[in-house]
Design a protein around this motif. Structure first.
Motif, PDB file in Angstrom:
ATOM      1  N   ASP A  71       0.822  -1.205   0.000  1.00 52.01           N
ATOM      2  CA  ASP A  71       0.000   0.000   0.000  1.00 52.01           C
ATOM      3  C   ASP A  71       0.858   1.258   0.000  1.00 52.01           C
ATOM      4  N   SER A 123      -7.609  -2.425   4.908  1.00 51.76           N
ATOM      5  CA  SER A 123      -8.828  -1.909   4.288  1.00 51.76           C
ATOM      6  C   SER A 123      -9.959  -1.861   5.306  1.00 51.76           C
ATOM      7  N   HIS A 131     -10.407   0.392   0.228  1.00 49.70           N
ATOM      8  CA  HIS A 131      -9.190   1.097   0.624  1.00 49.70           C
ATOM      9  C   HIS A 131      -9.203   2.468  -0.051  1.00 49.70           C
ATOM     10  N   CYS A 165      -5.120   3.138  -2.425  1.00 43.52           N
ATOM     11  CA  CYS A 165      -4.373   1.939  -2.781  1.00 43.52           C
ATOM     12  C   CYS A 165      -3.328   2.272  -3.845  1.00 43.52           C
ATOM     13  N   CYS A 199      -0.966   2.229  -6.897  1.00 42.26           N
ATOM     14  CA  CYS A 199      -1.158   1.706  -8.253  1.00 42.26           C
ATOM     15  C   CYS A 199       0.000   2.151  -9.136  1.00 42.26           C
ATOM     16  N   ALA A 255      -9.945   2.000  -3.934  1.00 42.50           N
ATOM     17  CA  ALA A 255     -10.059   0.682  -4.552  1.00 42.50           C
ATOM     18  C   ALA A 255     -11.036  -0.211  -3.801  1.00 42.50           C
ATOM     19  N   ILE A 277     -11.570  -3.843  -2.681  1.00 41.43           N
ATOM     20  CA  ILE A 277     -10.661  -4.942  -2.368  1.00 41.43           C
ATOM     21  C   ILE A 277     -11.496  -6.191  -2.109  1.00 41.43           C
ATOM     22  N   ARG A 333      -7.891  -6.222  -6.706  1.00 38.99           N
ATOM     23  CA  ARG A 333      -8.085  -4.784  -6.515  1.00 38.99           C
ATOM     24  C   ARG A 333      -8.794  -4.217  -7.734  1.00 38.99           C
ATOM     25  N   TRP A 389      -9.531  -0.532  -8.957  1.00 30.75           N
ATOM     26  CA  TRP A 389      -9.347   0.881  -8.668  1.00 30.75           C
ATOM     27  C   TRP A 389     -10.537   1.681  -9.173  1.00 30.75           C
ATOM     28  N   ARG A 435      -8.294  -3.375 -12.937  1.00 25.48           N
ATOM     29  CA  ARG A 435      -8.519  -4.511 -12.039  1.00 25.48           C
ATOM     30  C   ARG A 435      -7.313  -5.448 -12.126  1.00 25.48           C
TER      31      ARG A 435
END
Length: 347
Positions: free
Chosen positions: A85, A130, A159, A162, A164, A177, A179, A194, A196, A211
């Motif tokens: 994270d 999360s 979350h 998150c 990325c 995101a 989760i 995940r 987003w 994803r």
């Protein structure tokens, strides 16, 4: 990259050699570069980190000649510490920047990764960080797709930031995101998926791949409505989480599993006592192999496998465009009559 991330990367770049001595302790300085095997602190020389800004770019940028990977010092902290994270990465960067810098020639102690990137441990850590989806952007996203899950569903969380990484450009950012935990039949988290989300609430984030999954997925799934370790006589399985969550809306008492891909669907592990398996199909042919292989394995295990087919592209399309009552009616003729009476919601 977000403003916060870019500012942290700049400040780390101001102390690039000290960062390298701390997190890439298996390397050494050579001119204006720190040489090391890779971003995970392996011994070698294929990766080089620029220690001072010059005409080629800012301090702290790195390139791995062996893999063509590149990034900044935040990526170094993330990979060498085994973090997932961005919040943890940023906290570690701030911790480093707040303490006295080590002597220029004193190598830092080699760090033990907290969790290997992409590992089940990393998945469990991110899931633990999360929060429940109630009142969050994740709940709003699912509701926008017609999916209203029971408050008892523990597999899905949210979350707000998150980490990325763009797999093409290498740029990093933090995004909210959804989760979803991938678990074994005993309930142990082995991976996660995940998704987003657009911070404005307009669906998924505008990414080429919004994803992604990580961890050990084969044989496991995103389970909804299943008590870990409990026998399951009738269940449904499919590739996508939203497809299976849509079926859960109209069959709330039926345990369902999303395997995250066609290949993983083919290898899904059957729960104890399973005697009938409904396999959710999509309209396209991409998942046909997974369905055929899972059906074959089910037959070999003495399980009756029946394929459920959507009216539109997938069951979430059916749910969104036609509503739960119409979807339930469409499914009623595809289910064994006893299952239709037991599991289909009257709407």
């Amino acid at each position: 990259m977000t403003g916060s991330a870019s500012e942290l990367a700049r400040r780390l770049g101001d102390h690039a050699e000290a960062v390298c001595r701390e997190y890439l302790s298996n390397g050494h300085r050579s001119g204006n570069y720190w040489m090391v095997g890779d971003v995970r602190n392996t011994r070698g020389r294929s990766m080089h980190v620029r220690l001072k800004a010059n005409a080629k770019g800012p301090a702290g940028r790195w390139v791995d000649e062996a893999t063509s990977e590149f990034g900044d010092l935040l990526d170094v902290i993330r990979e060498s510490c085994g973090l997932v994270d961005f919040r943890d990465v940023a906290d570690e960067a701030r911790r480093f920047l707040s303490v006295p810098l080590p002597p220029p020639h004193a190598p830092g102690a080699q760090r033990q990764p907290a969790a290997a990137p992409g590992s089940p441990d990393a998945a469990r850590r991110l899931f633990a960080m999360s929060q429940p989806i109630a009142g969050t952007l994740a709940e709003r996203y699912l509701a926008g797709r017609g999916i209203l899950l029971s408050a008892h569903e523990r597999a899905v969380r949210f979350h707000p930031g998150c980490y990325c990484r763009d797999l093409v450009t290498g740029e990093t950012q933090t995004l909210p995101a959804l989760i979803a935990a991938v678990t074994s039949l005993d309930g142990r988290i082995t991976g996660l998926q995940r998704t987003w989300l657009d911070p404005s609430g307009q669906g998924k984030a505008q990414l080429a791949d919004p994803r992604r999954s990580l961890g050990n997925l084969l044989g496991n799934g995103i389970w909804l409505g299943h008590q870990p370790g409990a026998p399951v006589s009738v269940m449904a399985a499919g590739e996508g989480f939203e497809t299976m969550a849509s079926l859960k809306v109209v069959m709330p008492a039926l345990p369902v599993a999303a395997a995250t891909s066609a290949n993983h669907l083919a290898g899904l592990t059957f729960p104890l006592g399973c005697r009938r398996l409904y396999i959710a199909a999509d309209a396209d042919a991409a998942g046909r192999h997974g369905i055929e292989r899972l059906s074959q394995r089910a037959g070999q295990a003495g399980i009756l496998a029946l394929v459920l087919r959507p009216q539109l592209g997938d069951f979430n399309d059916d749910l969104r465009h036609s509503g739960p009552a119409h979807l339930a009616a469409w499914l009623s003729d595809q289910l064994v009559p006893d299952d239709a009476r037991l599991f289909l919601s009257p709407g």
